[in-house]
Design an enzyme around this catalytic site. Sequence first.
Site, PDB file in Angstrom:
ATOM      1  N   GLU A  63      49.229  44.963  36.989  1.00 40.60           N
ATOM      2  CA  GLU A  63      48.555  43.735  37.428  1.00 40.60           C
ATOM      3  C   GLU A  63      49.389  42.517  37.052  1.00 40.60           C
ATOM      4  O   GLU A  63      50.399  42.635  36.363  1.00 40.60           O
ATOM      5  CB  GLU A  63      47.152  43.633  36.821  1.00 40.60           C
ATOM      6  CG  GLU A  63      47.114  43.477  35.315  1.00 40.60           C
ATOM      7  CD  GLU A  63      45.720  43.170  34.775  1.00 40.60           C
ATOM      8  OE1 GLU A  63      44.973  42.412  35.419  1.00 40.60           O
ATOM      9  OE2 GLU A  63      45.392  43.681  33.696  1.00 40.60           O
ATOM     10  N   ARG A  89      31.466  44.345  30.438  1.00 35.86           N
ATOM     11  CA  ARG A  89      32.880  44.379  30.056  1.00 35.86           C
ATOM     12  C   ARG A  89      33.055  43.930  28.603  1.00 35.86           C
ATOM     13  O   ARG A  89      33.866  44.478  27.862  1.00 35.86           O
ATOM     14  CB  ARG A  89      33.684  43.501  31.026  1.00 35.86           C
ATOM     15  CG  ARG A  89      35.167  43.682  30.879  1.00 35.86           C
ATOM     16  CD  ARG A  89      35.923  43.049  32.028  1.00 35.86           C
ATOM     17  NE  ARG A  89      35.735  41.609  32.064  1.00 35.86           N
ATOM     18  CZ  ARG A  89      36.137  40.827  33.066  1.00 35.86           C
ATOM     19  NH1 ARG A  89      36.729  41.369  34.123  1.00 35.86           N
ATOM     20  NH2 ARG A  89      35.951  39.542  33.033  1.00 35.86           N
ATOM     21  N   LYS A 140      39.442  42.773  27.417  1.00 33.98           N
ATOM     22  CA  LYS A 140      39.743  41.339  27.474  1.00 33.98           C
ATOM     23  C   LYS A 140      39.882  40.805  26.049  1.00 33.98           C
ATOM     24  O   LYS A 140      38.963  40.184  25.519  1.00 33.98           O
ATOM     25  CB  LYS A 140      38.636  40.617  28.252  1.00 33.98           C
ATOM     26  CG  LYS A 140      39.212  39.485  29.094  1.00 33.98           C
ATOM     27  CD  LYS A 140      38.244  39.013  30.152  1.00 33.98           C
ATOM     28  CE  LYS A 140      38.749  37.747  30.796  1.00 33.98           C
ATOM     29  NZ  LYS A 140      39.788  37.947  31.798  1.00 33.98           N
TER      30      LYS A 140
HETATM   31  C1  PLP Z   1      40.097  38.238  33.097  1.00 33.65           C
HETATM   32  C2  PLP Z   1      41.256  38.974  33.658  1.00 33.65           C
HETATM   33  C3  PLP Z   1      41.338  39.300  35.013  1.00 33.65           C
HETATM   34  C4  PLP Z   1      40.330  38.827  36.039  1.00 33.65           C
HETATM   35  O1  PLP Z   1      39.038  39.343  35.841  1.00 33.65           O
HETATM   36  P1  PLP Z   1      37.819  38.657  36.578  1.00 33.65           P
HETATM   37  O2  PLP Z   1      36.628  39.396  36.072  1.00 33.65           O
HETATM   38  O3  PLP Z   1      38.000  38.818  38.026  1.00 33.65           O
HETATM   39  O4  PLP Z   1      37.834  37.217  36.171  1.00 33.65           O
HETATM   40  C5  PLP Z   1      42.422  40.041  35.447  1.00 33.65           C
HETATM   41  N1  PLP Z   1      43.397  40.420  34.602  1.00 33.65           N
HETATM   42  C6  PLP Z   1      43.363  40.119  33.291  1.00 33.65           C
HETATM   43  C7  PLP Z   1      44.469  40.569  32.421  1.00 33.65           C
HETATM   44  C8  PLP Z   1      42.290  39.392  32.775  1.00 33.65           C
HETATM   45  O5  PLP Z   1      42.260  39.086  31.476  1.00 33.65           O
END
Ligand code: PLP
Length: 341
Positions: free
Chosen positions: A223, A84, A187
């Site tokens: 989300e 990622r 991210k």
């Molecule tokens: C980091 C994050 C998540 C969760 O991802 P994981 O890999 O499960 O920790 C979900 N939504 C957003 C916007 C994020 O930045």
Amino acid sequence: MSSEKAKLDWQNLTFSYRKTDFNIRYYYKKGKWSKGELTQDENLNLHMAAPCLHYGQECFEGMKAFETKNGKIVVFRPEENWKRLQKTSERISIPPMPQKMFVDAVKKVVAANKKFVPPYGTGASLYMRPLVIGTGARVGLGPADEYTFLIFVTPVGPYYKGGIHPVKALIATEFDRAAPDGVGDCKVGGNYAAGLAAARFGYDKGYPVVLHLDPKEKRFIDEFSTSNFIGIKGNSYVTPKSKSILPSITNESLSIIAKDLGMKVERRPIDVAELPEFSEIGAVGTAAVVTPVTTIHYKGKNLKFGSEKEAGPVITKLYNTLTGIQYGDIKDKHKWLVEVK
Ligand SMILES: *Cc1c(COP(=O)(O)O)cnc(C)c1O
């Protein structure tokens, strides 16, 4: 057997920064990443014209290490975080790094801070925050010439003390978290800065969590601000398919567990009008694993899901299975754990 531990009140750790012994750093200069250096320094010496500061050329990850039942120290799916991070890096013009460099960095920084990995049975874990920033002086818009990759670690308690606690969420149509072809699936720190106003807006109205709809039509569920959406409907595990959501590793892992439990997994657009058909709703991510969402406020109405006091049966089962694997109580049949020696 487990090594000597730091003298901390393991049962009462919160989700906040606590100094450990070391962080690890790599520097990218003249087209090459340096070897990793463990340091005790908590500060960065950064040029004020660094592109990470004014143009937001920055990305990060969040992951955890655990002490298992038999005293081993393990990290949960670090290759997925590497993948990622590479995808995000490419999107914001940060040079890639080899998988081995990332996984070595993770192992080294955890090994150097073994005494801060919370003991098995406390429900706590060692949170890891890898980040990459564009450094060096640059004023015109363009990618940085130099970069710093670092990982710091900090011991954290279970996100919710004494089990999983339901929360209330608000759908904030006033603020978008991401743009349709933007960086919602990456991210990057900028997504969080952009979400702060929505979080404040929800918080002030009594909703600690904000649920975002797709930025194009404001009709489909995207989300929560920092976690993915899952809905339970009959024997199905339903989670949105959208270009503007961050692909959560927790969500992907839980969907595999759901399949193992004989559930059907559906990844598809979820119309906001479908919300009342779910029996349980969860917000999923590394920090809390699954948070049951029992109320969703939308257009002046409160939609209710399950009991306000405790998590529903499916979410509880999913939570217990994933955390059981992480702590070595349940067989790691998908080989998700990487041991740190
Ligand atoms: C980091 C994050 C998540 C969760 O991802 P994981 O890999 O499960 O920790 C979900 N939504 C957003 C916007 C994020 O930045």
